[in-house]
Scaffold this motif. Structure first.
Motif, PDB file in Angstrom:
ATOM      1  N   LYS A   9       0.878  -1.098  -0.013  1.00  0.00           N
ATOM      2  CA  LYS A   9      -0.066   0.060  -0.047  1.00  0.00           C
ATOM      3  C   LYS A   9       0.803   1.143   0.131  1.00  0.00           C
ATOM      4  O   LYS A   9       0.702   2.199  -0.764  1.00  0.00           O
ATOM      5  N   VAL A  10       1.989   1.230   0.745  1.00  0.00           N
ATOM      6  CA  VAL A  10       2.972   2.209   1.064  1.00  0.00           C
ATOM      7  C   VAL A  10       3.516   2.525  -0.409  1.00  0.00           C
ATOM      8  O   VAL A  10       3.958   3.699  -0.828  1.00  0.00           O
ATOM      9  N   MET A  11       3.664   1.339  -1.190  1.00  0.00           N
ATOM     10  CA  MET A  11       4.610   1.466  -2.460  1.00  0.00           C
ATOM     11  C   MET A  11       3.764   2.019  -3.203  1.00  0.00           C
ATOM     12  O   MET A  11       4.587   2.984  -4.402  1.00  0.00           O
ATOM     13  N   ARG A  12       2.341   2.287  -3.369  1.00  0.00           N
ATOM     14  CA  ARG A  12       1.807   2.798  -4.423  1.00  0.00           C
ATOM     15  C   ARG A  12       2.207   4.394  -4.430  1.00  0.00           C
ATOM     16  O   ARG A  12       2.163   4.967  -5.575  1.00  0.00           O
ATOM     17  N   GLY A  13       2.563   4.899  -3.208  1.00  0.00           N
ATOM     18  CA  GLY A  13       2.795   6.317  -3.275  1.00  0.00           C
ATOM     19  C   GLY A  13       4.059   6.458  -4.186  1.00  0.00           C
ATOM     20  O   GLY A  13       4.571   7.731  -4.296  1.00  0.00           O
ATOM     21  N   ALA A  14       4.663   5.486  -4.350  1.00  0.00           N
ATOM     22  CA  ALA A  14       6.175   5.836  -5.090  1.00  0.00           C
ATOM     23  C   ALA A  14       6.046   5.463  -6.617  1.00  0.00           C
ATOM     24  O   ALA A  14       6.874   5.462  -7.392  1.00  0.00           O
ATOM     25  N   VAL A  15       4.620   4.994  -7.170  1.00  0.00           N
ATOM     26  CA  VAL A  15       4.590   4.640  -8.326  1.00  0.00           C
ATOM     27  C   VAL A  15       4.963   5.564  -9.400  1.00  0.00           C
ATOM     28  O   VAL A  15       5.614   5.136 -10.194  1.00  0.00           O
ATOM     29  N   ALA A  16       4.790   6.667  -9.140  1.00  0.00           N
ATOM     30  CA  ALA A  16       5.215   7.776 -10.307  1.00  0.00           C
ATOM     31  C   ALA A  16       6.585   7.835 -10.476  1.00  0.00           C
ATOM     32  O   ALA A  16       7.205   7.728 -11.589  1.00  0.00           O
ATOM     33  N   SER A  17       7.452   7.848  -9.198  1.00  0.00           N
ATOM     34  CA  SER A  17       8.823   7.915  -9.581  1.00  0.00           C
ATOM     35  C   SER A  17       9.318   6.584 -10.174  1.00  0.00           C
ATOM     36  O   SER A  17      10.300   6.686 -11.105  1.00  0.00           O
ATOM     37  N   LEU A  18       8.791   5.385  -9.730  1.00  0.00           N
ATOM     38  CA  LEU A  18       9.261   4.113 -10.331  1.00  0.00           C
ATOM     39  C   LEU A  18       8.991   4.148 -11.621  1.00  0.00           C
ATOM     40  O   LEU A  18       9.812   3.694 -12.625  1.00  0.00           O
ATOM     41  N   ALA A 198      21.758  -1.801 -14.912  1.00  0.00           N
ATOM     42  CA  ALA A 198      22.492  -1.359 -13.481  1.00  0.00           C
ATOM     43  C   ALA A 198      21.843  -0.214 -13.100  1.00  0.00           C
ATOM     44  O   ALA A 198      21.412   0.008 -11.905  1.00  0.00           O
ATOM     45  N   TYR A 199      21.483   0.816 -14.033  1.00  0.00           N
ATOM     46  CA  TYR A 199      20.748   2.035 -13.684  1.00  0.00           C
ATOM     47  C   TYR A 199      19.261   1.650 -13.383  1.00  0.00           C
ATOM     48  O   TYR A 199      18.980   2.236 -12.359  1.00  0.00           O
ATOM     49  N   ALA A 200      18.812   0.765 -14.067  1.00  0.00           N
ATOM     50  CA  ALA A 200      17.378   0.732 -13.817  1.00  0.00           C
ATOM     51  C   ALA A 200      17.070  -0.014 -12.378  1.00  0.00           C
ATOM     52  O   ALA A 200      16.371   0.365 -11.514  1.00  0.00           O
ATOM     53  N   LEU A 201      17.638  -1.187 -12.188  1.00  0.00           N
ATOM     54  CA  LEU A 201      17.918  -1.659 -10.962  1.00  0.00           C
ATOM     55  C   LEU A 201      17.986  -0.722  -9.718  1.00  0.00           C
ATOM     56  O   LEU A 201      17.376  -0.921  -8.798  1.00  0.00           O
ATOM     57  N   LEU A 202      19.144  -0.103  -9.880  1.00  0.00           N
ATOM     58  CA  LEU A 202      19.594   1.014  -8.665  1.00  0.00           C
ATOM     59  C   LEU A 202      18.330   2.000  -8.481  1.00  0.00           C
ATOM     60  O   LEU A 202      18.042   2.121  -7.490  1.00  0.00           O
ATOM     61  N   ALA A 203      17.961   2.530  -9.558  1.00  0.00           N
ATOM     62  CA  ALA A 203      16.667   3.538  -9.419  1.00  0.00           C
ATOM     63  C   ALA A 203      15.715   3.024  -8.703  1.00  0.00           C
ATOM     64  O   ALA A 203      15.191   3.463  -7.781  1.00  0.00           O
ATOM     65  N   LEU A 204      15.137   1.828  -9.491  1.00  0.00           N
ATOM     66  CA  LEU A 204      13.929   1.152  -8.845  1.00  0.00           C
ATOM     67  C   LEU A 204      13.983   0.747  -7.530  1.00  0.00           C
ATOM     68  O   LEU A 204      12.930   1.123  -6.474  1.00  0.00           O
ATOM     69  N   ILE A 205      14.839   0.121  -7.467  1.00  0.00           N
ATOM     70  CA  ILE A 205      14.795  -0.707  -5.879  1.00  0.00           C
ATOM     71  C   ILE A 205      15.598   0.370  -4.997  1.00  0.00           C
ATOM     72  O   ILE A 205      14.725   0.128  -3.808  1.00  0.00           O
ATOM     73  N   THR A 206      16.195   0.863  -5.220  1.00  0.00           N
ATOM     74  CA  THR A 206      16.513   1.864  -4.008  1.00  0.00           C
ATOM     75  C   THR A 206      15.261   2.788  -3.844  1.00  0.00           C
ATOM     76  O   THR A 206      15.244   3.165  -2.687  1.00  0.00           O
ATOM     77  N   ILE A 207      14.696   3.541  -4.687  1.00  0.00           N
ATOM     78  CA  ILE A 207      13.447   4.354  -4.444  1.00  0.00           C
ATOM     79  C   ILE A 207      12.516   3.591  -3.711  1.00  0.00           C
ATOM     80  O   ILE A 207      11.988   3.884  -2.707  1.00  0.00           O
ATOM     81  N   GLY A 208      12.151   2.331  -4.236  1.00  0.00           N
ATOM     82  CA  GLY A 208      11.232   1.444  -3.638  1.00  0.00           C
ATOM     83  C   GLY A 208      11.400   1.309  -2.232  1.00  0.00           C
ATOM     84  O   GLY A 208      10.676   1.677  -1.380  1.00  0.00           O
ATOM     85  N   SER A 210      13.848   2.445  -0.202  1.00  0.00           N
ATOM     86  CA  SER A 210      13.731   3.654   0.908  1.00  0.00           C
ATOM     87  C   SER A 210      12.717   4.210   1.067  1.00  0.00           C
ATOM     88  O   SER A 210      12.289   4.588   2.341  1.00  0.00           O
ATOM     89  N   THR A 211      11.474   4.297   0.075  1.00  0.00           N
ATOM     90  CA  THR A 211      10.258   4.642   0.425  1.00  0.00           C
ATOM     91  C   THR A 211       9.626   4.043   1.664  1.00  0.00           C
ATOM     92  O   THR A 211       9.035   4.758   2.649  1.00  0.00           O
ATOM     93  N   ILE A 212       9.547   2.911   1.482  1.00  0.00           N
ATOM     94  CA  ILE A 212       9.040   1.917   2.703  1.00  0.00           C
ATOM     95  C   ILE A 212       9.771   2.308   3.829  1.00  0.00           C
ATOM     96  O   ILE A 212       8.951   2.407   5.070  1.00  0.00           O
ATOM     97  N   MET A 213      11.107   2.311   3.963  1.00  0.00           N
ATOM     98  CA  MET A 213      11.776   2.234   5.229  1.00  0.00           C
ATOM     99  C   MET A 213      11.648   3.710   5.717  1.00  0.00           C
ATOM    100  O   MET A 213      11.307   3.870   7.024  1.00  0.00           O
ATOM    101  N   GLN A 304      14.960  11.611  -2.769  1.00  0.00           N
ATOM    102  CA  GLN A 304      15.155  11.980  -4.099  1.00  0.00           C
ATOM    103  C   GLN A 304      16.531  12.422  -4.868  1.00  0.00           C
ATOM    104  O   GLN A 304      17.265  11.781  -5.564  1.00  0.00           O
ATOM    105  N   GLY A 305      16.942  13.257  -3.837  1.00  0.00           N
ATOM    106  CA  GLY A 305      18.327  13.818  -3.995  1.00  0.00           C
ATOM    107  C   GLY A 305      19.505  12.702  -3.785  1.00  0.00           C
ATOM    108  O   GLY A 305      20.137  12.428  -4.772  1.00  0.00           O
ATOM    109  N   VAL A 306      19.309  11.908  -2.571  1.00  0.00           N
ATOM    110  CA  VAL A 306      20.209  11.037  -2.432  1.00  0.00           C
ATOM    111  C   VAL A 306      20.064   9.793  -3.388  1.00  0.00           C
ATOM    112  O   VAL A 306      21.434   9.403  -3.788  1.00  0.00           O
TER     113      VAL A 306
END
Lengths: 391, 384
Positions: A9-18, A198-208, A210-213, A304-306
């Protein structure tokens, strides 16, 4: 499974960035699979340097002969005889060499007067050196025939040029040995695809992750969860399960994307397994980085910055965007301390793999294990600091 | 009143740390990454270096004086220094090739052979040198069979001091500029940074419309003329973004050594025009698009990235390809105009192309400004 459900449910908030990151990645992947050269041809091929020929001596036979010869051994690029356009094209390396044949060149050459082909080049470049050799080779041969081959009027210029052309066709045999002698996937579309993963995995997984955490570490929510009847251990396990499902999901989607775009050539080369295993090792690294960011960063804006800085930094320094082979030695020395370096190194080795012998595979497996070690190290650091903070 | 609104707006904007990160720190970081990754790839690294080549020192080689003479000539110091030969037996030569210590192996015989590990420019040059050896032999044989009486002249001519080889090429240049393609990346980066000024424009647009923010509602009831407020806000945004771009410019040119040519006044004019385009673009989208701020930010970042991509930020050839294939797009893309203005200042002696770029940039900014003011003016709210 309340926490596990809350996770998504929380992950839905990050859908746009993902979604933005995913679309950017797919865009780049499609672009690079178009511009990537097709599989390298078997055997030796002489380099064809892009050259623009500006022939201002259109009536001269020697000029015509030289133009024909250059067309044979170089890649002739059309460019109008305008300084600004020529300068533009040379700056952007659409050609490496502009050869200007001045008017009256042939007549001056035949009568033995001093004459020259004007060239505009990247000063001292290897390519310009190579084209110099080609031009001089042709004119030297013509000159030899002109000076010594004459027996009378029958020696027309066209005979001289055709004799020179005949001679210039003689070539030494070239043998290729080693890995590049067989056609391998180096620099083919799927090589780029998996590198850009590498770029896609890093961006997607770190955003997802870290958003949850960040959400679960919010002080009020964190304290509220502490006094809930759900044991901490159970909550952490469910969070870990959520991270695993999410990270594996991202990896799976990217692998399916790779299959859709390059499935046929991947199966032919038989390297799909190795590429996906390497990407999986890197997925672990990304998840651990996401956890680290999620533990330290408190606000969504800072996140987002980090994430951007970490993603771009790892990709640039690891050799995702710029091949490791052309990076400078001091930078490469630093890059060895980054997991992305080992991901790209393994990808490079897989793309050059012509014979899956234990020795060749050993190097690839070592790179993957180093990534796993990075993941474990980053995870341990995260655990250590989160315990510290709790205390 | 203008001074009052301006100074408070300036303070307000500077304290927005997120925006300062995205408009300044992010560009500096990206520039540093570019520099680290390929900053060392100047035209120096394209320069020709004598080619390391292994020569198999066997019976055939010792019996081939002409090949020996060629290798000796091409390996002696001077203008013709093209090769750095290493003599080894067949096995040793192969080892050298496999280690990557040499580009190829020359094996004498009938005919002479070349062995390489991969195709490339150095390997092609090696082949040209050996081809020349065979080709000259054929030419000489042809001439002698046709014209036997020239044998002595021919040999004498070929052995004379200059030999038969001449350099028929003469280097000229349109300007003294070293064509370093990597500059395009940095110019595109600066263009992106200018266009990122849209964040300040968007913030202004949000803070002045009563239906978008509380601050906008508060300012709408103030007796200050709206034109004064809009102008003061824009001036504050422009001052901050121009100042940021100057910091970035100083960092790129002084710390990273990116070349912008010697016309510093024109370079700063380009920065200013770029900032105006960025701020006005942000105001335009901020007033035109109704909806959540996230949507506007998304549109602005997405479109700026697309513009920067077409200006060569991610792939350096892109800017040239667009200018050749779809020139119209280069004239309406502010990022490409800014990048091309820097480029034309560096490369060309004349200012024609530079002023076309700046002129188009001003025109586009004017369109954005007029459009956003037309939307803003005489806005009245029955209920918020």
């Amino acid at each position: 499974m309340q926490v596990f459900r809350a996770y998504f449910k929380v992950m839905r908030g990050a859908v746009a960035s993902l979604a933005i990151n995913f679309v950017v990645f797919i865009g780049l992947a499609v672009l690079f699979s178009f511009i990537a050269p097709q599989a390298r041809p078997m055997g030796f091929e002489q380099t064809q340097v892009p050259v623009a020929i500006i022939n201002r001596d259109t009536d001269g036979e020697i000029s015509r002969g030289l133009t024909q010869y250059l067309e044979k051994v170089c890649k002739v690029v059309d460019c109008p005889d305008e300084p600004e356009k020529l300068q533009d094209a040379l700056f952007h390396r659409q050609m490496e060499y502009v050869a200007i044949i001045p008017s009256g060149f042939s007549d001056a050459f035949v009568s033995g007067e001093k004459c020259s082909i004007q060239k505009i080049i990247v000063p001292g470049s290897t390519e310009s050196y190579y084209v110099d050799i080609i031009i001089n080779r042709f004119l030297d041969t013509v000159n030899l025939y002109k000076t010594y081959g004459g027996t009378g009027e029958s020696d027309s210029l066209s005979w001289i040029i055709s004799s020179a052309m005949d001679d210039l066709q003689v070539e030494v045999p070239v043998t290729m040995i080693g890995q590049a002698a067989v056609s391998v996937g180096y620099q083919t579309g799927y090589y780029y695809y998996f590198n850009y993963c590498a770029y896609a995995l890093l961006a997607l997984i770190t955003i997802g992750v870290s958003t949850i955490m960040i959400s679960f570490n919010e002080p009020d929510l964190y304290m509220r969860n502490l006094c809930s009847p759900l044991p901490r251990r159970r909550m952490n396990l469910e969070l870990a399960a959520g991270h695993t499902v999410f990270a594996i999901g991202c990896w799976g989607i990217l692998m399916i994307g790779g299959l859709i775009m390059h499935g046929k050539s991947l199966f032919e080369a038989g390297v799909l397994g190795l590429y996906s295993l390497n990407a999986l090792s890197f997925t672990l690294v990304c998840a651990s980085i996401g956890l680290l960011i999620g533990t330290f960063v408190r606000s969504q804006n800072a996140q987002q910055g980090v994430v951007n800085v970490v993603t771009l930094g790892l990709c640039f320094l690891g050799g995702v965007y710029v091949p490791q082979s052309i990076m400078s030695k001091p930078v490469l020395a630093v890059s060895k301390f980054l997991p992305s370096y080992w991901f790209v190194k393994a990808n490079d080795a897989i793309s050059l793999l012509s014979d899956p012998s234990p020795q060749n595979l050993g190097a690839i497996h070592t790179s993957m294990l180093i990534q796993v070690a990075f993941a474990v190290a980053i995870f341990s650091i995260t655990l250590f600091f989160s315990k510290e903070r709790e205390a | 009143m203008f001074g009052h609104v301006f100074s408070y707006r300036l303070k307000c904007l500077v304290r927005d740390r997120d925006l300062v990160f995205w408009t300044l720190i992010f560009s500096i970081l990206l520039g540093t990454m570019f520099h680290v990754a390929f900053g060392h790839l100047t035209t120096e690294s394209e320069k020709f270096q004598p080619i390391e080549v292994a020569v198999v020192d066997n019976e055939d080689y010792r019996n081939d004086p002409s090949l020996q003479a060629i290798l000796e000539e091409l390996s002696s110091a001077g203008q013709n220094h093209m090769l750095d030969p290493v003599y080894a037996d067949e096995k040793g030569a192969e080892e050298l090739l496999n280690e990557g210590a040499v580009s190829g192996i020359i094996t004498a015989g009938e005919p002479v052979r070349l062995t390489v590990k991969e195709p490339g420019i150095y390997q092609s040059i090696l082949k040209m040198i050996l081809d020349e050896h065979l080709q000259t032999t054929k030419t000489v044989a042809n001439i002698i069979s046709r014209n036997p009486q020239v044998v002595s002249d021919l040999i004498e001519g070929m052995q004379s001091e200059n030999g038969y080889r001449r350099d028929y090429t003469e280097q000229i240049s349109f300007s003294g500029v070293v064509p370093n393609m990597n500059l395009v990346y940095f110019y595109a980066l600066l263009a992106m940074a200018c266009m990122y000024s849209h964040s300040w424009g968007l913030r202004n647009a949000t803070d002045i419309q009563a239906d978008l923010s509380d601050l906008g509602a508060r300012r709408s009831v103030a007796p200050t003329h709206k034109m004064v407020v809009v102008l003061a806000d824009s001036a504050a945004a422009l001052v901050i973004s121009f100042f940021e771009i100057l910091i970035l410019l100083a960092y790129l040119s002084l710390a990273l050594g990116v070349k912008f040519g010697s016309q510093i006044g024109y370079v700063m004019l380009t920065c200013l025009a770029g900032c105006i385009a960025g701020v006005s673009y942000g105001s335009f989208i901020g007033t035109l698009v109704r909806g959540h701020e996230g949507v506007k930010t998304g549109i602005l970042i997405g479109s700026t990235m697309a513009m920067s991509f077409l200006a060569g930020l991610m792939w350096v050839d892109m800017k040239y390809i667009v200018s050749v294939k779809v020139p119209f797009l280069s004239y309406i893309n502010p990022a490409a105009l800014i990048a091309d203005a820097f480029y034309s200042l560096y490369v060309f002696d004349t200012h024609r192309r530079f002023f076309i770029n700046i002129g188009m940039l001003c025109l586009i900014s004017a369109v954005f400004c007029v459009a956003s003011f037309a939307i803003l003016r005489r806005d009245e709210y029955a209920s918020i």
